[in-house]
Design an enzyme around this catalytic site. Structure first.
Site, PDB file in Angstrom:
ATOM      1  N   SER A  24     121.237  19.337  -1.483  1.00 30.99           N
ATOM      2  CA  SER A  24     120.228  19.255  -2.546  1.00 30.99           C
ATOM      3  C   SER A  24     120.680  19.908  -3.856  1.00 30.99           C
ATOM      4  O   SER A  24     120.446  19.335  -4.926  1.00 30.99           O
ATOM      5  CB  SER A  24     118.900  19.850  -2.069  1.00 30.99           C
ATOM      6  OG  SER A  24     118.394  19.073  -1.014  1.00 30.99           O
ATOM      7  N   LYS A  73     108.789  23.675   7.064  1.00 33.12           N
ATOM      8  CA  LYS A  73     107.935  22.639   6.471  1.00 33.12           C
ATOM      9  C   LYS A  73     106.468  22.721   6.888  1.00 33.12           C
ATOM     10  O   LYS A  73     105.592  22.210   6.201  1.00 33.12           O
ATOM     11  CB  LYS A  73     108.489  21.256   6.806  1.00 33.12           C
ATOM     12  CG  LYS A  73     109.754  20.964   6.045  1.00 33.12           C
ATOM     13  CD  LYS A  73     110.307  19.607   6.330  1.00 33.12           C
ATOM     14  CE  LYS A  73     111.586  19.415   5.534  1.00 33.12           C
ATOM     15  NZ  LYS A  73     112.235  18.152   5.797  1.00 33.12           N
ATOM     16  N   ASP A 110     109.258  13.372   2.211  1.00 33.85           N
ATOM     17  CA  ASP A 110     110.104  12.880   3.313  1.00 33.85           C
ATOM     18  C   ASP A 110     109.638  11.501   3.795  1.00 33.85           C
ATOM     19  O   ASP A 110     110.458  10.617   4.068  1.00 33.85           O
ATOM     20  CB  ASP A 110     110.031  13.834   4.524  1.00 33.85           C
ATOM     21  CG  ASP A 110     110.950  15.030   4.385  1.00 33.85           C
ATOM     22  OD1 ASP A 110     111.891  14.974   3.574  1.00 33.85           O
ATOM     23  OD2 ASP A 110     110.715  16.024   5.097  1.00 33.85           O
ATOM     24  N   GLY A 138     108.974  19.447  11.524  1.00 39.89           N
ATOM     25  CA  GLY A 138     108.449  19.164  10.192  1.00 39.89           C
ATOM     26  C   GLY A 138     108.808  17.785   9.674  1.00 39.89           C
ATOM     27  O   GLY A 138     107.942  17.057   9.171  1.00 39.89           O
ATOM     28  N   ASN A 159     110.111  14.576  22.613  1.00 39.08           N
ATOM     29  CA  ASN A 159     110.594  15.852  22.095  1.00 39.08           C
ATOM     30  C   ASN A 159     111.034  16.757  23.230  1.00 39.08           C
ATOM     31  O   ASN A 159     110.493  16.676  24.340  1.00 39.08           O
ATOM     32  CB  ASN A 159     109.474  16.548  21.302  1.00 39.08           C
ATOM     33  CG  ASN A 159     109.993  17.739  20.516  1.00 39.08           C
ATOM     34  OD1 ASN A 159     111.049  17.644  19.893  1.00 39.08           O
ATOM     35  ND2 ASN A 159     109.288  18.847  20.555  1.00 39.08           N
ATOM     36  N   ARG A 160     112.020  17.605  22.950  1.00 40.51           N
ATOM     37  CA  ARG A 160     112.508  18.585  23.936  1.00 40.51           C
ATOM     38  C   ARG A 160     111.330  19.372  24.515  1.00 40.51           C
ATOM     39  O   ARG A 160     111.223  19.525  25.722  1.00 40.51           O
ATOM     40  CB  ARG A 160     113.502  19.523  23.228  1.00 40.51           C
ATOM     41  CG  ARG A 160     114.038  20.621  24.076  1.00 40.51           C
ATOM     42  CD  ARG A 160     115.053  21.412  23.308  1.00 40.51           C
ATOM     43  NE  ARG A 160     114.496  22.088  22.112  1.00 40.51           N
ATOM     44  CZ  ARG A 160     115.199  22.855  21.302  1.00 40.51           C
ATOM     45  NH1 ARG A 160     116.488  23.046  21.509  1.00 40.51           N
ATOM     46  NH2 ARG A 160     114.632  23.428  20.253  1.00 40.51           N
ATOM     47  N   LEU A 228     118.240  10.970  10.850  1.00 47.57           N
ATOM     48  CA  LEU A 228     117.952  11.772   9.658  1.00 47.57           C
ATOM     49  C   LEU A 228     119.119  12.684   9.277  1.00 47.57           C
ATOM     50  O   LEU A 228     119.251  13.106   8.135  1.00 47.57           O
ATOM     51  CB  LEU A 228     116.696  12.640   9.880  1.00 47.57           C
ATOM     52  CG  LEU A 228     115.373  12.063   9.360  1.00 47.57           C
ATOM     53  CD1 LEU A 228     115.036  10.775  10.070  1.00 47.57           C
ATOM     54  CD2 LEU A 228     114.230  13.048   9.500  1.00 47.57           C
TER      55      LEU A 228
HETATM   56  P1  NDP Z   1     112.318  21.472  12.645  1.00 49.08           P
HETATM   57  O1  NDP Z   1     112.953  22.760  13.004  1.00 49.08           O
HETATM   58  O2  NDP Z   1     110.979  21.489  12.001  1.00 49.08           O
HETATM   59  O3  NDP Z   1     112.208  20.540  13.974  1.00 49.08           O
HETATM   60  C1  NDP Z   1     113.315  20.320  14.797  1.00 49.08           C
HETATM   61  C2  NDP Z   1     112.956  19.335  15.914  1.00 49.08           C
HETATM   62  O4  NDP Z   1     114.141  19.018  16.627  1.00 49.08           O
HETATM   63  C3  NDP Z   1     111.981  19.872  16.930  1.00 49.08           C
HETATM   64  O5  NDP Z   1     111.231  18.805  17.442  1.00 49.08           O
HETATM   65  C4  NDP Z   1     112.908  20.466  18.003  1.00 49.08           C
HETATM   66  O6  NDP Z   1     112.360  20.443  19.319  1.00 49.08           O
HETATM   67  C5  NDP Z   1     114.035  19.441  17.992  1.00 49.08           C
HETATM   68  N1  NDP Z   1     115.296  20.052  18.397  1.00 49.08           N
HETATM   69  C6  NDP Z   1     115.937  21.077  17.800  1.00 49.08           C
HETATM   70  N2  NDP Z   1     117.087  21.354  18.440  1.00 49.08           N
HETATM   71  C7  NDP Z   1     117.155  20.495  19.482  1.00 49.08           C
HETATM   72  C8  NDP Z   1     118.108  20.285  20.527  1.00 49.08           C
HETATM   73  N3  NDP Z   1     119.203  21.035  20.607  1.00 49.08           N
HETATM   74  N4  NDP Z   1     117.870  19.297  21.420  1.00 49.08           N
HETATM   75  C9  NDP Z   1     116.748  18.533  21.336  1.00 49.08           C
HETATM   76  N5  NDP Z   1     115.812  18.689  20.370  1.00 49.08           N
HETATM   77  C10 NDP Z   1     116.014  19.663  19.448  1.00 49.08           C
HETATM   78  O7  NDP Z   1     113.382  20.695  11.729  1.00 49.08           O
HETATM   79  P2  NDP Z   1     113.122  19.498  10.705  1.00 49.08           P
HETATM   80  O8  NDP Z   1     112.182  18.552  11.351  1.00 49.08           O
HETATM   81  O9  NDP Z   1     112.768  20.016   9.359  1.00 49.08           O
HETATM   82  O10 NDP Z   1     114.587  18.836  10.574  1.00 49.08           O
HETATM   83  C11 NDP Z   1     115.171  18.079  11.620  1.00 49.08           C
HETATM   84  C12 NDP Z   1     116.481  17.474  11.133  1.00 49.08           C
HETATM   85  O11 NDP Z   1     116.227  16.456  10.162  1.00 49.08           O
HETATM   86  C13 NDP Z   1     117.440  18.461  10.467  1.00 49.08           C
HETATM   87  O12 NDP Z   1     118.752  18.171  10.895  1.00 49.08           O
HETATM   88  C14 NDP Z   1     117.307  18.159   8.993  1.00 49.08           C
HETATM   89  O13 NDP Z   1     118.478  18.471   8.276  1.00 49.08           O
HETATM   90  C15 NDP Z   1     117.082  16.641   9.039  1.00 49.08           C
HETATM   91  N6  NDP Z   1     116.392  16.159   7.839  1.00 49.08           N
HETATM   92  C16 NDP Z   1     117.005  15.222   7.054  1.00 49.08           C
HETATM   93  C17 NDP Z   1     116.357  14.741   5.943  1.00 49.08           C
HETATM   94  C18 NDP Z   1     117.010  13.702   5.088  1.00 49.08           C
HETATM   95  O14 NDP Z   1     116.602  13.530   3.943  1.00 49.08           O
HETATM   96  N7  NDP Z   1     117.986  12.976   5.593  1.00 49.08           N
HETATM   97  C19 NDP Z   1     115.030  15.211   5.530  1.00 49.08           C
HETATM   98  C20 NDP Z   1     114.474  16.153   6.448  1.00 49.08           C
HETATM   99  C21 NDP Z   1     115.154  16.630   7.544  1.00 49.08           C
HETATM  100  P3  NDP Z   1     111.445  21.638  19.882  1.00 49.08           P
HETATM  101  O15 NDP Z   1     110.051  21.321  19.477  1.00 49.08           O
HETATM  102  O16 NDP Z   1     111.682  21.577  21.334  1.00 49.08           O
HETATM  103  O17 NDP Z   1     111.959  22.925  19.245  1.00 49.08           O
END
Ligand code: NDP
Length: 286
Positions: A24, A73, A110, A138, A159-160, A228
């Protein structure tokens, strides 16, 4: 034009943790430079217990706008004065804050950014589609509400932590009666014969994280895939998808689209924004 910093330079930024690898700053600073604006965009790594302080700092210092990224978020909602858009309020996740007349306003760019990228990169619209969404954090919230709002037929959430997907599906379903939104604890529960789209909204595959969000063998005949994650350009999950002949795209398009919308909210400017961001991305080594 050279970027100069003086007594009138306006500050923008991103709050996240981790945030060091965010593209960004490169995107927004490229646009400031191209448009000759006296402004700078910085990445701020914020400790979870200091998020409130960071927003107090934003008000105190007059920082005009920030993006909010992983993992804040949803928590950011505790520190905003208003979320002007109905859909953003329902979504319950904010990735853009604007300081306007002393008030902190929150937006989710988003969702629309994702829809724009999906159309541009894969020529897909969620309308009438069966979709599997991986993740419930988020960004998954933004993507889920945008797809339901765009008229998806069925959205399966995996989801995990199943309870989180279950809670999110129940919450979202009440607002979109035309879309079936269900959490699945295993891919075998998905009743669709084939899926029109699979979306990864987890950080799996992001640089340094080699996990797959889900084995491709478990996913029913997917017609398209969107990840993503955008660093690296091709995650292990997308590599597999390609091998299977599934049309796919990484999150770079969404990054550009959501950033361009945020930029417009902060500055009112749209002309030349995407082009400058595309050039900045092309100059980055991913
Ligand atoms: P959050 O931390 O809010 O959520 C992460 C999610 O991923 C949760 O559902 C979590 O599960 C799951 N998760 C995390 N680690 C693992 C794992 N090792 N195995 C399985 N599930 C897992 O993050 P965000 O939602 O904000 O971001 C998610 C991804 O999206 C990031 O990589 C971010 O960079 C990318 N992104 C890209 C954007 C773009 O413009 N291209 C915009 C926004 C985000 P649990 O509930 O079990 O913890």
């Amino acid at each position: 034009m050279e970027m100069k910093i003086d007594g009138q330079t306006q500050l923008y930024g991103i709050f996240g943790n981790p945030v060091e690898h965010s593209l960004s700053p490169a995107l927004h600073n490229a646009v400031f430079k191209r448009l000759g604006m006296n402004a700078v965009y910085m990445a701020f790594k914020v400790a979870p217990e200091s998020l409130g302080l960071a927003f107090e700092g934003m008000r105190a210092l007059g920082i005009r706008g920030v993006n909010i990224t992983i993992p804040f978020k949803e928590d950011v909602l505790n520190f905003l004065d208003e979320i002007p858009e109905d859909l953003d309020r329902l979504t319950g996740a904010v990735n853009t804050a604007v300081l306007k007349d002393g008030q902190l306003l929150g937006y989710n760019t988003d969702g629309l950014g994702f829809l724009n990228a999906l159309r541009e990169d894969l020529s897909v619209s969620p309308s009438g589609k069966d979709i599997l969404l991986l993740g419930s954090g988020g960004s998954a919230r933004g993507v889920l509400f945008a797809m339901a709002h765009a008229g998806a037929d069925r959205i399966f959430l995996y989801n995990r932590t199943h309870s989180r997907a279950h809670g999110l599906a129940e919450y979202a379903a009440q607002y979109f009666p035309q879309t079936e939104i269900v959490a699945v604890s295993s891919p075998s529960e998905i009743p669709a014969k084939k899926l029109d789209l699979v979306v990864n909204a987890t950080p799996c595959g992001m640089r340094g994280n080699h996990e797959l969000p889900m084995e491709w063998g478990l996913i029913k005949e997917p017609a398209a895939a969107y990840d993503l994650v955008y660093t690296p350009k091709e995650t292990p999950w997308l590599k597999e998808a390609k091998k299977l002949g599934v049309p796919c795209a990484n999150g770079m398009g969404m990054l550009l689209e959501q950033a361009a919308i945020s930029f417009g909210l902060w500055t009112g400017k749209k002309e030349g924004v995407r082009e400058a961001m595309r050039e900045a991305v092309a100059a980055c080594k991913l």
